[in-house]
Design an enzyme around this catalytic site. Structure first.
Site, PDB file in Angstrom:
ATOM      1  N   LEU A 207       0.841  -1.193   0.000  1.00 10.31           N
ATOM      2  CA  LEU A 207       0.000   0.000   0.000  1.00 10.31           C
ATOM      3  C   LEU A 207       0.880   1.248   0.000  1.00 10.31           C
ATOM      4  O   LEU A 207       1.700   1.428   0.894  1.00 10.31           O
ATOM      5  CB  LEU A 207      -0.911   0.023   1.233  1.00 10.31           C
ATOM      6  CG  LEU A 207      -1.828  -1.195   1.438  1.00 10.31           C
ATOM      7  CD1 LEU A 207      -2.628  -1.033   2.724  1.00 10.31           C
ATOM      8  CD2 LEU A 207      -2.755  -1.393   0.252  1.00 10.31           C
ATOM      9  N   GLU A 208       0.699   2.081  -1.005  1.00  6.27           N
ATOM     10  CA  GLU A 208       1.341   3.395  -1.017  1.00  6.27           C
ATOM     11  C   GLU A 208       0.231   4.413  -0.781  1.00  6.27           C
ATOM     12  O   GLU A 208      -0.533   4.755  -1.690  1.00  6.27           O
ATOM     13  CB  GLU A 208       2.046   3.662  -2.348  1.00  6.27           C
ATOM     14  CG  GLU A 208       2.780   4.993  -2.360  1.00  6.27           C
ATOM     15  CD  GLU A 208       3.375   5.341  -3.714  1.00  6.27           C
ATOM     16  OE1 GLU A 208       3.937   6.438  -3.833  1.00  6.27           O
ATOM     17  OE2 GLU A 208       3.263   4.521  -4.638  1.00  6.27           O
ATOM     18  N   LEU A 209       0.117   4.870   0.448  1.00  3.39           N
ATOM     19  CA  LEU A 209      -1.018   5.690   0.851  1.00  3.39           C
ATOM     20  C   LEU A 209      -0.654   7.167   0.805  1.00  3.39           C
ATOM     21  O   LEU A 209       0.393   7.582   1.297  1.00  3.39           O
ATOM     22  CB  LEU A 209      -1.474   5.289   2.258  1.00  3.39           C
ATOM     23  CG  LEU A 209      -1.829   3.798   2.389  1.00  3.39           C
ATOM     24  CD1 LEU A 209      -2.267   3.485   3.808  1.00  3.39           C
ATOM     25  CD2 LEU A 209      -2.913   3.399   1.384  1.00  3.39           C
TER      26      LEU A 209
END
Length: 237
Positions: A207-209
């Site tokens: 996850l690249e939030l």
């Protein structure tokens, strides 16, 4: 929904043939991805202008150059990355050949972002190809013109690599399917939903939030129009 299932099945069947294991195959696919970028640079720039009002120079700087660099790096380092890594022996393995051999994982799902719809979406694809995986790419529906360009990607790559366009319903349906890894770039709210869906299949996620880029309204500049302007009429240099 049946079409989505067939798309994933096609990618998985192609992966199970084992043809992505040889490094020559992976390098060829990476070169084809680079060819897609080069041949569609004008289409990508036009789509970016329509979607995000980015100039051609901004698209080249923030989308294209870094992506081409990632591809070049993967091609030059692939043999090193894929090589067996020796490990220390212990009493149980003293008579054995002991090493770690990287192997392709399977079919990965890549859910891209709207603000950097080429770079953020295709950089994970570079890694997936280099690792010998199959991939299903889901571009953001918010950058719709760029997503249309992305639909041309399967013309350049093996059927192991598929593109699914659409909105929230298509993404939700994709998340019901079983993948071997999921890459998602976007908000924390949606990231939680992605992680919840992945947990049903025990699928690992990356996850690249996103963060926030706030504007500040002070007493000295309380006119609302200039405050809104960076969001509505932003110019990309």
């Amino acid at each position: 929904h049946d079409k989505l299932g067939c798309t994933i099945t096609q990618a998985r069947k192609a992966f199970l043939t084992g043809r992505s294991k040889p490094l020559d195959y992976r390098i060829k696919q990476l070169q084809n991805l680079k060819r897609f970028i080069k041949e569609k640079t004008t289409d990508i720039a036009n789509a970016m202008r329509k979607d995000l009002h980015k100039t051609a120079n901004a698209t080249q700087l923030f989308e294209i150059l870094g992506l081409e660099g990632e591809i070049n790096l993967a091609v030059s380092k692939l043999a090193e990355w894929a090589a067996a890594r020796p490990v220390n022996k212990n009493l149980l393995t003293i008579a054995d050949d002991v090493y770690i051999q990287p192997e392709p994982l399977g079919v990965v799902l890549i859910i891209g972002a709207w603000n950097y719809p080429i770079a953020v979406t295709l950089q994970p694809l570079v890694g997936a190809i280099a690792a010998g995986n199959a991939a299903v790419v889901k571009p953001s529906e918010v950058s719709s013109h760029t997503a249309k360009v992305m639909e041309l990607l399967p013309l350049y790559l093996d059927p192991m690599y598929q593109v699914v366009t659409g909105g929230v319903p298509e993404t939700q349906e994709l998340l019901k399917q079983r993948f071997d890894h999921i890459f998602y770039t976007g908000s924390s709210t949606v990231g939680k939903l992605v992680m919840e869906a992945a947990a049903r299949h025990l699928t690992p996620v990356t996850l690249e939030l996103g963060g926030k880029s706030p504007s500040f309204l002070t007493v000295a500049s309380c006119t609302f129009y200039p405050c809104e302007q960076p969001f509505t009429n932003h110019t990309w240099y």
